[in-house]
Design an enzyme around this catalytic site. Structure first.
Site, PDB file in Angstrom:
ATOM      1  N   SER A 122       0.793  -1.232   0.000  1.00 37.58           N
ATOM      2  CA  SER A 122       0.000   0.000   0.000  1.00 37.58           C
ATOM      3  C   SER A 122       0.820   1.275   0.000  1.00 37.58           C
ATOM      4  O   SER A 122       0.285   2.349  -0.309  1.00 37.58           O
ATOM      5  CB  SER A 122      -0.954   0.017   1.194  1.00 37.58           C
ATOM      6  OG  SER A 122      -0.255   0.182   2.412  1.00 37.58           O
TER       7      SER A 122
ATOM      8  N   LYS B  57       0.815   4.810   6.754  1.00 38.75           N
ATOM      9  CA  LYS B  57       0.161   5.600   5.713  1.00 38.75           C
ATOM     10  C   LYS B  57       0.789   6.989   5.671  1.00 38.75           C
ATOM     11  O   LYS B  57       1.602   7.349   6.512  1.00 38.75           O
ATOM     12  CB  LYS B  57      -1.347   5.741   5.976  1.00 38.75           C
ATOM     13  CG  LYS B  57      -2.108   4.430   6.083  1.00 38.75           C
ATOM     14  CD  LYS B  57      -2.136   3.636   4.790  1.00 38.75           C
ATOM     15  CE  LYS B  57      -2.855   2.303   4.964  1.00 38.75           C
ATOM     16  NZ  LYS B  57      -2.765   1.452   3.750  1.00 38.75           N
TER      17      LYS B  57
END
Length: 220
Positions: free
Chosen positions: A49, A116
Site C-alpha cells: 500500500s 500511511k
C-alpha cells in the site's frame, strides 16, 4: 603467621557471575525499553500500500512524535484499533509474555498498526478531485509526487472536513491501499486520532540495498 583467606567455592563463584549476568541483561533491556518508548522503534512493512516509497518486507525506523509535530506529507505508523480495525482481545498466559518480549524488541504482535501518509491535518477540508484529478486541500490542488506511477489520486470521490485532533491518511499506492477512504462509515469518518500516532517513518533499515532516509512532508 599469615592466613590465606579461603577462596569462594565454585558454586558461589557461579552464583556471583550469574547475578552479574542477570543485572547486565536487566540494564540492557531497560535501555532498549527506554529508547523504544521515548525515541525510536522498528517496524516491518506488511503490504504494497505504500509503494513506491516503501516495499513489503522492508524494515523501517520510526521516530516518536507528538501531536504538534505531524506535517501533511509525513509517512506515519499509527494504531488503527477502533477505527481501521476491531479492538482485539487482550493476550493471555504465554501469549501475553510473548507479546511483552516482542514489544521490547520493537515488534507489536496482536496490535493493528498501519503505515500511511498524512494527507489531511486537523481542520482541513479534503476533496476528491478537481478536473485534473488532483486532491484539493481547502480548495487548493495538492501536488503528490509520491503517488504510485499510473495511479489516480483517488478512485473514490469524497469531501470531508477533518475534525480537530484527527488526521486523514492515505497510502501512496492508491489503487491498492485500504486507508481513510475505505472507512468513511467508521467512527471518525475514516480519520484517525492524533493520539494514535506511534511515530514518523524516518528511514529504511533493511534490506541494506534499500536503506536510506524517508523524507518528511513539507505541509504544515
Amino acid at each position: 603467621m599469615t592466613t590465606t583467606p579461603p577462596r569462594p567455592s565454585a558454586p558461589a563463584r557461579r552464583s556471583s557471575r550469574g547475578g552479574r549476568a542477570v543485572l547486565v541483561l536487566a540494564i540492557a533491556l531497560l535501555l532498549v525499553l527506554l529508547v523504544r518508548t521515548f525515541v525510536v522503534q522498528s517496524f516491518s512493512i506488511p503490504s504494497d500500500s505504500m509503494q513506491p516509497t516503501l516495499d513489503p518486507g522492508e524494515r523501517v525506523l520510526v521516530w516518536r512524535v507528538d501531536a504538534t509535530d505531524v506535517r501533511r506529507g509525513d509517512v506515519i505508523v499509527f494504531d488503527g484499533t477502533g477505527t481501521f480495525a476491531d479492538t482485539p482481545a487482550a493476550p493471555r498466559g504465554l501469549a501475553r509474555l510473548g507479546a511483552g518480549i516482542g514489544e521490547l524488541l520493537g515488534f507489536r504482535p496482536g496490535e493493528s498498526d498501519y503505515v500511511k501518509r498524512v494527507v489531511g491535518l486537523p481542520g482541513d477540508r479534503i476533496t476528491c478531485c478537481d478536473a485534473q484529478g488532483r486532491l484539493l486541500v481547502d480548495g487548493q490542488p495538492l501536488e503528490e509526487p509520491y503517488v504510485h506511477p499510473g495511479d489516480a489520486a483517488s478512485d473514490v470521490e469524497f469531501d470531508i472536513a477533518v475534525p480537530e485532533g484527527r488526521l486523514w491518511v492515505m497510502g501512496d499506492h492508491r489503487s491498492d491501499s485500504v486507508d481513510s477512504r475505505s472507512h468513511l462509515g467508521s467512527p471518525g469518518g475514516g480519520t484517525i486520532a492524533l493520539e494514535d500516532v506511534i511515530g514518523r517513518v524516518v528511514a529504511i533499515t533493511w534490506p541494506l540495498g534499500a536503506a536510506g532516509t524517508v523524507e518528511r512532508g513539507n505541509g504544515s
